[in-house]
Design a protein around this motif. Sequence first.
Motif, PDB file in Angstrom:
ATOM      1  N   ALA A  59       3.940  36.266   7.769  1.00  6.85           N
ATOM      2  CA  ALA A  59       3.739  37.649   7.313  1.00  6.85           C
ATOM      3  C   ALA A  59       3.567  37.674   5.784  1.00  6.85           C
ATOM      4  N   ARG A  60       4.359  36.869   5.102  1.00  9.38           N
ATOM      5  CA  ARG A  60       4.246  36.778   3.645  1.00  9.38           C
ATOM      6  C   ARG A  60       2.886  36.157   3.265  1.00  9.38           C
ATOM      7  N   ALA A  61       2.431  35.206   4.050  1.00  3.45           N
ATOM      8  CA  ALA A  61       1.131  34.581   3.797  1.00  3.45           C
ATOM      9  C   ALA A  61       0.010  35.610   3.961  1.00  3.45           C
ATOM     10  N   ALA A  62       0.130  36.447   4.993  1.00  5.49           N
ATOM     11  CA  ALA A  62      -0.877  37.493   5.202  1.00  5.49           C
ATOM     12  C   ALA A  62      -0.871  38.473   4.030  1.00  5.49           C
ATOM     13  N   ALA A  63       0.320  38.793   3.529  1.00  5.32           N
ATOM     14  CA  ALA A  63       0.423  39.709   2.383  1.00  5.32           C
ATOM     15  C   ALA A  63      -0.246  39.104   1.147  1.00  5.32           C
ATOM     16  N   GLU A  64      -0.095  37.782   0.996  1.00  7.55           N
ATOM     17  CA  GLU A  64      -0.718  37.097  -0.150  1.00  7.55           C
ATOM     18  C   GLU A  64      -2.242  37.291  -0.118  1.00  7.55           C
ATOM     19  N   VAL A 125      -8.225  32.997   8.385  1.00 13.34           N
ATOM     20  CA  VAL A 125      -8.243  32.379   9.718  1.00 13.34           C
ATOM     21  C   VAL A 125      -7.029  31.462   9.907  1.00 13.34           C
ATOM     22  N   ARG A 126      -6.718  30.705   8.867  1.00 14.15           N
ATOM     23  CA  ARG A 126      -5.562  29.793   8.966  1.00 14.15           C
ATOM     24  C   ARG A 126      -4.261  30.568   9.141  1.00 14.15           C
ATOM     25  N   VAL A 127      -4.125  31.668   8.391  1.00 15.06           N
ATOM     26  CA  VAL A 127      -2.926  32.494   8.525  1.00 15.06           C
ATOM     27  C   VAL A 127      -2.929  33.155   9.909  1.00 15.06           C
ATOM     28  N   GLY A 128      -4.109  33.639  10.308  1.00 19.38           N
ATOM     29  CA  GLY A 128      -4.241  34.300  11.600  1.00 19.38           C
ATOM     30  C   GLY A 128      -3.764  33.440  12.755  1.00 19.38           C
ATOM     31  N   GLU A 129      -4.002  32.117  12.662  1.00 25.00           N
ATOM     32  CA  GLU A 129      -3.564  31.186  13.715  1.00 25.00           C
ATOM     33  C   GLU A 129      -2.052  31.233  13.941  1.00 25.00           C
ATOM     34  N   MET A 130      -1.314  31.626  12.901  1.00 22.90           N
ATOM     35  CA  MET A 130       0.149  31.609  12.992  1.00 22.90           C
ATOM     36  C   MET A 130       0.740  32.967  13.378  1.00 22.90           C
ATOM     37  N   LEU A 131      -0.116  33.978  13.508  1.00 22.16           N
ATOM     38  CA  LEU A 131       0.378  35.312  13.864  1.00 22.16           C
ATOM     39  C   LEU A 131       0.204  35.537  15.358  1.00 22.16           C
ATOM     40  N   ASP A 132       1.026  36.416  15.945  1.00 28.36           N
ATOM     41  CA  ASP A 132       0.769  36.732  17.344  1.00 28.36           C
ATOM     42  C   ASP A 132      -0.473  37.630  17.405  1.00 28.36           C
ATOM     43  N   PRO A 133      -1.122  37.683  18.594  1.00 25.46           N
ATOM     44  CA  PRO A 133      -2.442  38.325  18.675  1.00 25.46           C
ATOM     45  C   PRO A 133      -2.475  39.743  18.099  1.00 25.46           C
TER      46      PRO A 133
END
Length: 443
Positions: A59-64, A125-133
């Motif tokens: 979540a922090r990565a997505a915020a970045e 995309v890389r961050v997206g891989e770690m998030l739930d759908p």
Amino acid sequence: GTSVPTLPSDLQDLRATALEVLRGNDLGDVTRPSPTLYPHQWLWDSCFIAIGLRHVDPARAAAEVLSLLRGQWPNGMIPHVIFAEVDDFYHAGPQRWRCDRYVVTASGAQSTGITQPPMIAEAAVRVGEMLDPKARIDFYRALLPGLIRFHEFLHTERDPDDEGLVTLVHSWESGMDNTPPWMEATLPITPRRVKVLRRLGTAEALDALRRDAKEVPAEERLTSADLFTLYRVVRELRRSCYSFRNIRETEVPLVQDVAFNAILVRANDHLVEIAAEAGVKLPKRLTRSMRRCREAMEQLWSQSTYFSRDFRTGELLRHETVGGFLPLYAGVVPEERIDGLVKAMTSPRYWPRYGVASVPADDPAFLPRCYWQGPVWVNINWLLADGLERYGRLEAARELRANVLNLISSSGQMFEYYSPLDGTGAGSNSFSWTAALLLDLLA
Ligand code: 9YW
């Protein structure tokens, strides 16, 4: 690049050091590249940082990644630096750019007037891989409007003659400040440079301008004269109100940078993927530009490698650098060239021992510990390993990653860049993207 280094026993400590560096550089929802040299947010730094942070806190990565949109200009540009409100010890701060005279960014934050390699879609995309759908789709939907406008900016404002390739207006946009082809293209804009320097006073007076010289040995950074030239380009850009239509009438170097365009081609592929997953249709014109950009990469090939090209003259800038291998990352290299490129990249000229150098070791401009004039950079090696992998060169990719891991672990610190000859670190020793990509290598 033939010896396989043995992995160090205590990777846990190294990982802990990386986490400490990232925590120390965390400003909330953005991460600065380093505590001493770079106190603000840099575009491609934040992308590499997010690629590492996703293993710790998606979540922090997505915020970045999303935080980059704060700096977006009305014309779609995402700036290379979004200034934090900190005591400004950075040498090219808001007063050098004065962009607030021309634009208001999305959040009102101050920024520079140029961009940086478009790594955002890759990071997403890389961050997206770690998030739930569900979280992934929300993240993509929040990012997409701004990301689409950024790619449109690149393909229109920066390709006004519809040539397919995107043009950069400052070496800082390439992310490789003093890479030889860029310095060669830039220095001629100050023909009276030496005279001007003399009028300004001694070299010490210029060094006073350069606050980074106090942090890092001067011979490991740009020379003051080179920096002075880069500032002069900023002045021209400012006078041109940061508009390409005006800039092209000046003497500012205009370069169709091979690494930047390669990263853009890959980012475009990711953008298609992101849009499809979020159920968003991309504008037709953008889709066409994407295809033309990919095809135009072919024009940068000559004999045995890819080069950047001068926008005005159409001439290739025939000074070989590591940028010439990034078409592997873009996935645009025809099969019959792969062996040759991989051989060149893994030969001792580029890969004497500790990872792939930014300039080949037999180049007259090669300086093993000076910024983009020789050192190994972890982000570039990360991109190269990815490129090797996508062309099925799995053994070379594995070896390159092991080399980089070994390089970082032998110093035990997160250096900004490393000598390809002896593996010693230089620049900041608390550098965020080194820490982040180490986390990615260890994952
Ligand atoms: C500068 C922040 C930036 C990187 C660049 C690198 C250097 C200096 O530091 O630029 O003043 O912008 O060349 O790639 O993004 O880490």
